[in-house]
Design a protein around this motif. Structure first.
Motif, PDB file in Angstrom:
ATOM      1  N   VAL A  21       0.853  -1.192   0.000  1.00 29.26           N
ATOM      2  CA  VAL A  21       0.000   0.000   0.000  1.00 29.26           C
ATOM      3  C   VAL A  21       0.888   1.239   0.000  1.00 29.26           C
ATOM      4  O   VAL A  21       2.107   1.142   0.099  1.00 29.26           O
ATOM      5  N   PHE A  22       0.268   2.383  -0.099  1.00 30.70           N
ATOM      6  CA  PHE A  22       0.991   3.655  -0.110  1.00 30.70           C
ATOM      7  C   PHE A  22       1.047   4.203   1.320  1.00 30.70           C
ATOM      8  O   PHE A  22       0.147   4.903   1.771  1.00 30.70           O
ATOM      9  N   TRP A  23       2.097   3.824   2.051  1.00 28.88           N
ATOM     10  CA  TRP A  23       2.333   4.403   3.375  1.00 28.88           C
ATOM     11  C   TRP A  23       2.832   5.842   3.188  1.00 28.88           C
ATOM     12  O   TRP A  23       3.614   6.121   2.280  1.00 28.88           O
ATOM     13  N   ALA A  82      -4.694   9.667   1.920  1.00 26.70           N
ATOM     14  CA  ALA A  82      -5.886   9.009   2.454  1.00 26.70           C
ATOM     15  C   ALA A  82      -7.122   9.882   2.230  1.00 26.70           C
ATOM     16  O   ALA A  82      -8.192   9.392   1.830  1.00 26.70           O
ATOM     17  N   SER A 126       7.051   8.716   1.703  1.00 27.45           N
ATOM     18  CA  SER A 126       6.162   7.587   1.419  1.00 27.45           C
ATOM     19  C   SER A 126       6.992   6.340   1.160  1.00 27.45           C
ATOM     20  O   SER A 126       8.161   6.417   0.788  1.00 27.45           O
ATOM     21  N   GLN A 158       6.186   2.115  -0.386  1.00 25.92           N
ATOM     22  CA  GLN A 158       5.197   1.170  -0.894  1.00 25.92           C
ATOM     23  C   GLN A 158       5.545  -0.215  -0.358  1.00 25.92           C
ATOM     24  O   GLN A 158       6.315  -0.967  -0.954  1.00 25.92           O
ATOM     25  N   ARG A 167       2.008  -4.594   5.453  1.00 24.75           N
ATOM     26  CA  ARG A 167       1.735  -4.382   6.873  1.00 24.75           C
ATOM     27  C   ARG A 167       2.919  -4.788   7.755  1.00 24.75           C
ATOM     28  O   ARG A 167       2.925  -4.536   8.955  1.00 24.75           O
ATOM     29  N   TYR A 205       1.543   8.695  10.733  1.00 23.35           N
ATOM     30  CA  TYR A 205       1.618   7.891   9.515  1.00 23.35           C
ATOM     31  C   TYR A 205       0.240   7.307   9.216  1.00 23.35           C
ATOM     32  O   TYR A 205      -0.610   7.167  10.099  1.00 23.35           O
ATOM     33  N   ASP A 206       0.030   6.975   7.969  1.00 23.09           N
ATOM     34  CA  ASP A 206      -1.237   6.374   7.553  1.00 23.09           C
ATOM     35  C   ASP A 206      -0.998   5.675   6.220  1.00 23.09           C
ATOM     36  O   ASP A 206       0.120   5.717   5.682  1.00 23.09           O
ATOM     37  N   ILE A 207      -2.033   5.048   5.696  1.00 23.05           N
ATOM     38  CA  ILE A 207      -1.937   4.378   4.406  1.00 23.05           C
ATOM     39  C   ILE A 207      -3.063   4.825   3.486  1.00 23.05           C
ATOM     40  O   ILE A 207      -4.084   5.348   3.924  1.00 23.05           O
ATOM     41  N   PHE A 217      -6.273  -2.325   4.087  1.00 22.26           N
ATOM     42  CA  PHE A 217      -5.433  -3.495   3.807  1.00 22.26           C
ATOM     43  C   PHE A 217      -6.278  -4.636   3.240  1.00 22.26           C
ATOM     44  O   PHE A 217      -5.900  -5.300   2.280  1.00 22.26           O
TER      45      PHE A 217
END
Length: 449
Positions: free
Chosen positions: A178-180, A196, A297, A299, A302, A315-317, A396
């Motif tokens: 995912v795009f953290w 997000a 960022s 990629q 988890r 932080y987020d995804i 996720f």
């Protein structure tokens, strides 16, 4: 979890071992696997009296790659399993070149009854008739697992590449990339809507991503690093509507949308908005740069969450940016599978162990309480939303459902799987333009074995 370089499949070994680590991370040993103690009833003993009625009793040996900590936890799984079912379960850690050592064990008749199978190794094991087909066992009423309970989009590589029937591996769990992103760095760069928020508003497209990277670059920090291997690159192409493979052939060099994405990435590399991981100074890993707030960022899956929990920044995804800005893009989902030795000494005990390990109860027990992987079965979304970390962790599960595992064009060719990352690295470092790179890599995949 330590990161060790492993060129197989073109990605760090942590992405092969995340499944092993996630099986036990943060889980109390007494809970492990006991949730499915009542998941089977009836049944018959295996031929010759081996195994026990309803999957109780008998003996099973099983193996995986694992670091010392993971190996100790896997041994605890064995103890818990024996306590729950009366089946003696013995875990064996395979150190070093896992694939090569497993093949040697199989050839010599000393391989374990149940073992993890790498994505690039599955077809070779199927063709050499070293694995049992799960179809008949899982179709029985007493089976702890039904094949259709696992996400079908993640199971194709466990079937024969020639299209013949059979399923020879069970996806243990999974890790979609995912795009953290770093919320603090985004805000400091003047980004008023982070990825997000963009995704929620239906505007997380290539223009929004380009704006993110441009504004981060203006701060003097890195916005995005393109990692080696097929996973991230294929993901960007498919996220923006491109086709990368068709059957056992790579076709992205002839696909307009894929080439448009590659051209965009090459322009980003030239402009300094994207950095190729192969050009990073020695010792500067992508994850370390992200943890150190030098990279806005990354990629990844988890598997980095346990480390992020120790840090003090926001932080987020988000899913990968998509063509329309609102869809959950179809991107790579890293997987490993559990296989049963065709010459297992106690076939019934082996089948019960494998299916209990990967069924809904088994995955929930292994992944709850801080696990660093994602369930590969529906109905366990609560696992990835535990503690509200990250805030949009529920995505996720959405990405896992929408994504794809290793493509047949790579999975069916052992030499391609082992060397693709190296070939991609050579082309990029040689300064090839996007079209030359695409032609070279497609030719390598299509002519490989």
């Amino acid at each position: 979890m330590p990161i060790f370089t492993n060129p197989a499949g073109g990605r760090p070994i942590s992405r092969r071992t995340f499944l092993a680590a996630s099986a036990v991370a943060g889980v109390g040993s007494s809970a492990l696997l006991s949730g499915c103690a009542n998941g089977s009833a009836g049944g018959t003993s295996a031929e010759g009296g081996k195994g026990g009625s309803g999957g109780k009793g008998g003996t099973v040996t099983w193996a995986s790659w694992a670091n010392p900590g993971e190996a100790e936890r896997f041994r605890q799984i064995s103890k818990d399993y024996e306590k729950a079912y009366g089946t003696k379960a013995d875990f064996q850690v395979v150190v070093g070149d896992y694939g090569a050592k497993l093949l040697t064990q199989l050839a010599g008749g000393s391989a374990p009854d149940v073992f993890y199978v790498q994505d690039v190794a599955m077809q070779r094991l199927i063709q050499s008739k070293n694995l049992m087909d799960f179809t008949d066992f899982t179709s029985k009423p007493e089976s702890p697992l039904k094949l259709d309970s696992l996400y079908p989009n993640l199971m194709e590589w466990c079937k024969p590449a020639d299209g013949s029937p059979g399923t020879y591996g069970l996806v243990v769990d999974c890790n979609p990339i995912v795009f953290w992103f770093n919320k603090d760095m985004a805000a400091a760069a003047g980004i008023t809507e982070n990825p997000a928020q963009r995704h929620e508003n239906g505007t997380w497209n290539r223009d929004a991503l380009d704006d993110f990277l441009t504004k981060i670059k203006a701060t003097g920090k890195r916005g995005m690093v393109l990692e080696g291997g097929f996973g991230p690159l294929f993901s960007w192409m498919t996220a923006f509507g491109g086709k990368t493979v068709e059957g056992r052939n790579a076709v992205f060099n002839e696909d307009a949308k894929s080439m448009e994405t590659l051209e965009w990435i090459w322009e980003g590399l030239a402009a300094g908005k994207i950095t190729y991981s192969g050009t990073l100074p020695k010792g500067q890993g992508v994850d370390a740069l992200f943890y150190g707030q030098q990279l806005a960022s990354c990629q990844m899956g988890r598997w980095i969450l346990p480390n992020l929990k120790k840090l003090k920044f926001g932080y987020d995804i988000a899913p990968f940016a998509s063509e329309d800005g609102k869809s959950v893009a179809s991107t790579i989902v890293y997987t490993a599978a559990m296989g049963v030795n065709a010459k297992a000494k106690d076939p019934e005990a082996a089948m019960y162990f494998a299916t209990r390990f990967v069924n809904k109860d088994g995955q929930k027990a292994r992944l709850s309480g801080g696990g660093n992987a994602v369930p590969a079965t529906a109905g366990l979304d609560d696992v990835v939303t535990e503690g509200n970390l990250p805030e949009h962790g529920g995505w996720f599960a959405d990405v896992a459902k929408a994504g794809y595992a290793i493509p047949p064009a790579i999975a069916s060719k052992a030499t391609v799987g082992a060397n693709l990352g190296t070939e991609m690295d050579k082309s990029i470092k040689a300064g090839d333009n996007a079209k030359t790179f695409a032609d070279k890599i497609c030719t390598f995949i299509n002519n490989g074995s």
